[in-house]
Design a protein around this motif. Sequence first.
Motif: not given
Length: 515
Positions: A132-133, A112-114, A304-313, A102-110
């Motif tokens: 990542l999470t 602790s980072i989340g 795209k917004g400060k938080i998105l920029s921080v997370v993607m960086t 599908g268009s929204w594949p799911r996975r598990q992991g990370f």
Amino acid sequence: MSLLGLHRTVRLVATRTKATVAIAETKNQTQIKAFNDIPGPTSFPVIGSTWLAVKYQDQVELGAYMHKTYGDVCALRNLVGVGDAVMIFDVKDIEMMFRNEGSWPRRQGFHSIGYYRNVMRKEVFGDIEGLLTSNDEPWADFRSKVNPILMQPRTAQQYITSINDVADDFIERTTEFMHASPVREMPTDYLDEIHKWALESIGIIALDTRLGCIDRNPTEESHNMAMYMLDIFRMTHTLDYSPLAPFCRKFNLPIWQRFVKYQDFFTNKVLELIEEATRKVENDPNYALKSETDKSAFEKLRTKGKILSVVMTLDMLAAGIDTTGKVSAAILYFLAANKDVQHKLREEVTKALPGSSDFVTKESLEQLQYLRAVVKETMRIAPVTSANLRVMTKDVTLGGYNIPEGKAVIVPHLYLSLSEQHYKNAHQFKPERWMRGDPASELKSTNPFVSMPFGFGPRSCIGKRLANLEIEVFIAKMVKKFDISWNHAPMTFGAELLYGVKDPLKIQLTPLTDK
């Protein structure tokens, strides 16, 4: 390492796939076995089947044991950090699974980072988890915003000059290491140096700045950026997937305390660097005159917004160190251990980069087909991700068994890639497998779902173009400048979280000007 449809309808990829699924769904239900009938090892309280992953830490040995003992479909139940997981070995099942995710594949992991981001540092990350999470609509929304920025070929092409400059500086450091050794071997910590080069390279892309990681005398801060992120990945394996995982955060064990300390350092440093890069953009009188095409990845992300920029960086820096570093290290080893391949690659590089120049251009990269085959063959034998994991978004039938929605499916790509069933002389390093038209090519005879180092579909690696650019430029320059040798026992490969070289990368270098 994809177009996203922001809707909840599961999108099937091709007409052929629709037909396949229709057939699978209309099979006589009495022929389909229940999930609980899937064979597998004993599951114990608390740790489930995780004990087997501890016993067989070698990924190939684990795959071989499971496949030989339990067949093409087998289950690892109650895995720490995963839950019930099914391993599948038949390539037809693998292809069906991926083509129906599908268009929204799911996975598990990370996990602790989340937890760190969205519980401990919510003031920084808010409700945005990153690639990542996250899963489902939050993941799709995030990816739809960053895909047009990072997946376009022109984005990678923007950084060719900068990537050349970083590679040149690192090769200068490598030359110093060579001269410091009486036998011209790299030091035992050369892999760490390669990781610093990888961070410096992705830093240019993510932050429009040099981090100073490969300076002759790097600051403690720039050194720690690379080393702390490597340790974060190593600790994540214990925190999320080991038998100790349920207790680390609950009892605030030292490993959890160190994980939080390193995450704090990395997060705070990236926030500081983003502020500096933002000021630079805002003070640039020419910024307003730039077309959208000419803007850097950082300049586009900040809109795209400060938080998105921080997370993607953070995601780019985190994912771009260990992965690119491990692949590059493995390539250097395989070239050193296979001189015939190295000589053939050097002939191609010399033809594409004639004379004394080793500046790699977009046009010269297009000529380096054998180099790309070398990278692909390395990722077949030593992929940084030894397996792919997906969480089923609906009930599916694989290998005659019903796999309910929410169950994890593991594809052991490393084991499959080293199987004679799929590749001739599978343990031999042979880039010609990937050369279209070559007599030794296996492109037509091998299902592409066997080896998938960048994943597949909407959830494929978002940084694959950038990673390939960094690796190809660096390796082309190394091969043109040095003869690379290996004078030790065969390299050991293994994994903590990511797979790669385990022994010191003590390659021996001889400048080609000496020959």
